[in-house]
Design an enzyme around this catalytic site. Structure first.
Site, PDB file in Angstrom:
ATOM      1  N   LYS A  17     -12.857  24.468  41.310  1.00  0.00           N
ATOM      2  CA  LYS A  17     -12.746  22.488  40.967  1.00  0.00           C
ATOM      3  C   LYS A  17     -13.622  22.514  42.628  1.00  0.00           C
ATOM      4  O   LYS A  17     -13.798  21.242  41.929  1.00  0.00           O
ATOM      5  CB  LYS A  17     -11.360  22.719  42.501  1.00  0.00           C
ATOM      6  N   ARG A  93      -0.967  18.285  46.397  1.00  0.00           N
ATOM      7  CA  ARG A  93      -0.210  19.319  45.528  1.00  0.00           C
ATOM      8  C   ARG A  93       1.087  19.948  45.697  1.00  0.00           C
ATOM      9  O   ARG A  93       1.611  20.929  45.485  1.00  0.00           O
ATOM     10  CB  ARG A  93      -0.786  20.607  47.435  1.00  0.00           C
ATOM     11  N   ARG A 130     -15.291  35.716  45.902  1.00  0.00           N
ATOM     12  CA  ARG A 130     -15.750  34.491  46.731  1.00  0.00           C
ATOM     13  C   ARG A 130     -15.931  34.428  48.073  1.00  0.00           C
ATOM     14  O   ARG A 130     -15.598  34.916  48.947  1.00  0.00           O
ATOM     15  CB  ARG A 130     -14.739  33.698  46.370  1.00  0.00           C
ATOM     16  N   ARG A 162     -13.676  33.541  52.931  1.00  0.00           N
ATOM     17  CA  ARG A 162     -12.365  32.684  53.881  1.00  0.00           C
ATOM     18  C   ARG A 162     -11.452  33.574  54.391  1.00  0.00           C
ATOM     19  O   ARG A 162     -11.267  34.611  53.508  1.00  0.00           O
ATOM     20  CB  ARG A 162     -11.761  31.772  52.413  1.00  0.00           C
ATOM     21  N   ARG A 173      -1.490  32.015  47.647  1.00  0.00           N
ATOM     22  CA  ARG A 173      -1.603  30.905  47.069  1.00  0.00           C
ATOM     23  C   ARG A 173      -0.962  30.542  46.066  1.00  0.00           C
ATOM     24  O   ARG A 173      -0.658  29.429  45.585  1.00  0.00           O
ATOM     25  CB  ARG A 173      -2.907  30.664  47.847  1.00  0.00           C
TER      26      ARG A 173
HETATM   27  P1  ADP Z   1      -7.612  26.528  47.817  1.00  0.00           P
HETATM   28  O1  ADP Z   1      -7.203  25.496  46.297  1.00  0.00           O
HETATM   29  O2  ADP Z   1      -8.915  27.497  47.492  1.00  0.00           O
HETATM   30  O3  ADP Z   1      -6.274  27.071  48.496  1.00  0.00           O
HETATM   31  P2  ADP Z   1      -8.203  24.683  49.647  1.00  0.00           P
HETATM   32  O4  ADP Z   1      -9.520  24.739  50.346  1.00  0.00           O
HETATM   33  O5  ADP Z   1      -7.912  23.326  48.822  1.00  0.00           O
HETATM   34  O6  ADP Z   1      -8.236  25.963  48.671  1.00  0.00           O
HETATM   35  O7  ADP Z   1      -7.257  24.411  50.452  1.00  0.00           O
HETATM   36  C1  ADP Z   1      -7.018  25.315  51.578  1.00  0.00           C
HETATM   37  C2  ADP Z   1      -5.573  25.454  52.103  1.00  0.00           C
HETATM   38  O8  ADP Z   1      -5.695  24.054  52.991  1.00  0.00           O
HETATM   39  C3  ADP Z   1      -4.616  25.911  51.536  1.00  0.00           C
HETATM   40  O9  ADP Z   1      -4.297  27.152  51.360  1.00  0.00           O
HETATM   41  C4  ADP Z   1      -3.473  24.884  52.268  1.00  0.00           C
HETATM   42  O10 ADP Z   1      -2.521  25.622  53.276  1.00  0.00           O
HETATM   43  C5  ADP Z   1      -3.643  23.841  52.960  1.00  0.00           C
HETATM   44  N1  ADP Z   1      -4.441  22.592  52.271  1.00  0.00           N
HETATM   45  C6  ADP Z   1      -5.426  21.764  51.245  1.00  0.00           C
HETATM   46  N2  ADP Z   1      -4.552  21.121  50.992  1.00  0.00           N
HETATM   47  C7  ADP Z   1      -3.642  20.770  51.208  1.00  0.00           C
HETATM   48  C8  ADP Z   1      -2.041  19.909  50.558  1.00  0.00           C
HETATM   49  N3  ADP Z   1      -2.871  19.085  50.018  1.00  0.00           N
HETATM   50  N4  ADP Z   1      -1.120  20.093  51.027  1.00  0.00           N
HETATM   51  C9  ADP Z   1      -0.672  21.084  51.661  1.00  0.00           C
HETATM   52  N5  ADP Z   1      -1.586  22.347  52.421  1.00  0.00           N
HETATM   53  C10 ADP Z   1      -2.873  22.034  52.112  1.00  0.00           C
END
Ligand code: ADP
Ligand code: ZN
Length: 218
Positions: A17, A93, A130, A162, A173
């Protein structure tokens, strides 16, 4: 290509993404709004919100809906987003976030919601290799021989795994994705807003599928 679009990208962690969103944002000349990047930036700055979020993120949990809704509402009010549009990556989400987004974007409805679909077995593999630049966010794939950290080709920053790409956190996740986020597929699909794009294949081919599906909707 006409610039400007309001696009949401859903999809499992590791579906590619991030990289595709950066490309889409250049293509349509709109800001790439990544809630993960926003939270990681807040964590680096050491703000109260950032530090609290970092704990949740490293454990692979979800940051609270109210906090996320506030952050995104504030960001979408900025001039670049209201005049040109946006690629929203990582939000909504949860169904609660999705209903809040409906209110936030009531005046400027979303053109298309894309589910970038990559099966769980494939993303598990991708996530373990990654690596990400902590300064500019460029993604890399480790072959296993690299020093840690290594130097980013783009900005000279440190490229690392990460903190939330450990097996435990990744599994948590992905479980949260199935329970909290995948219901959004039905939510948007029942309103006729959803397009599923196959995220498996060469990144250039996936990108072409993405732009085709945006053009079909705008
Ligand atoms: P990934 O898709 O690889 O999990 P992101 O970079 O999108 O990673 O998000 C990293 C972390 O940030 C998520 O695992 C969550 O803890 C938090 N996060 C990001 N966006 C949201 C959201 N819309 N609601 C809740 N937590 C979020
Ligand atoms: Zn970099």
């Amino acid at each position: 290509m006409i610039p400007g679009a309001r696009i949401i990208i859903l999809g499992r962690q590791g579906a590619g993404k991030g990289t595709q969103c950066v490309r889409l944002s250049r293509h349509y000349v709109v800001p790439h709004i990544s809630t993960g990047d926003m939270l990681r930036a807040a964590a680096r700055e050491g703000s109260e919100l950032g530090l609290a979020a970092k704990e949740v993120m490293d454990a692979g949990g979800l940051v609270g809906d109210e906090i996320m809704i506030g952050l995104v509402a504030e960001r979408l009010e900025k001039a670049d987003a209201t005049t040109r549009g946006f690629i929203l990556d990582g939000f909504p989400r949860t169904v609660k976030q999705a209903t809040a987004l409906d209110r936030i974007t009531a005046q400027q409805p979303i053109h298309v919601v894309i589910d970038l679909d990559v099966p769980r077995e494939i993303v598990l593999e991708r996530l373990s290799s990654r690596r990400v630049c902590r300064d500019c966010g460029t993604n890399y794939t480790a072959a296993g021989q690299e020093p840690s950290p290594w130097i980013c080709d783009v900005c000279g920053g440190d490229v690392q795994q990460r903190a939330d790409d450990t097996p435990d956190s990744v599994n948590r996740r992905l479980d949260l994705y199935e329970t909290q986020t995948s219901p959004l597929i039905d939510y948007f699909s029942s309103r006729g807003a959803l397009t599923v794009v196959n995220g498996v294949g060469h990144p250039d081919h996936v990108f072409k599928r993405l732009t085709d599906s945006v053009e079909a909707r705008r």
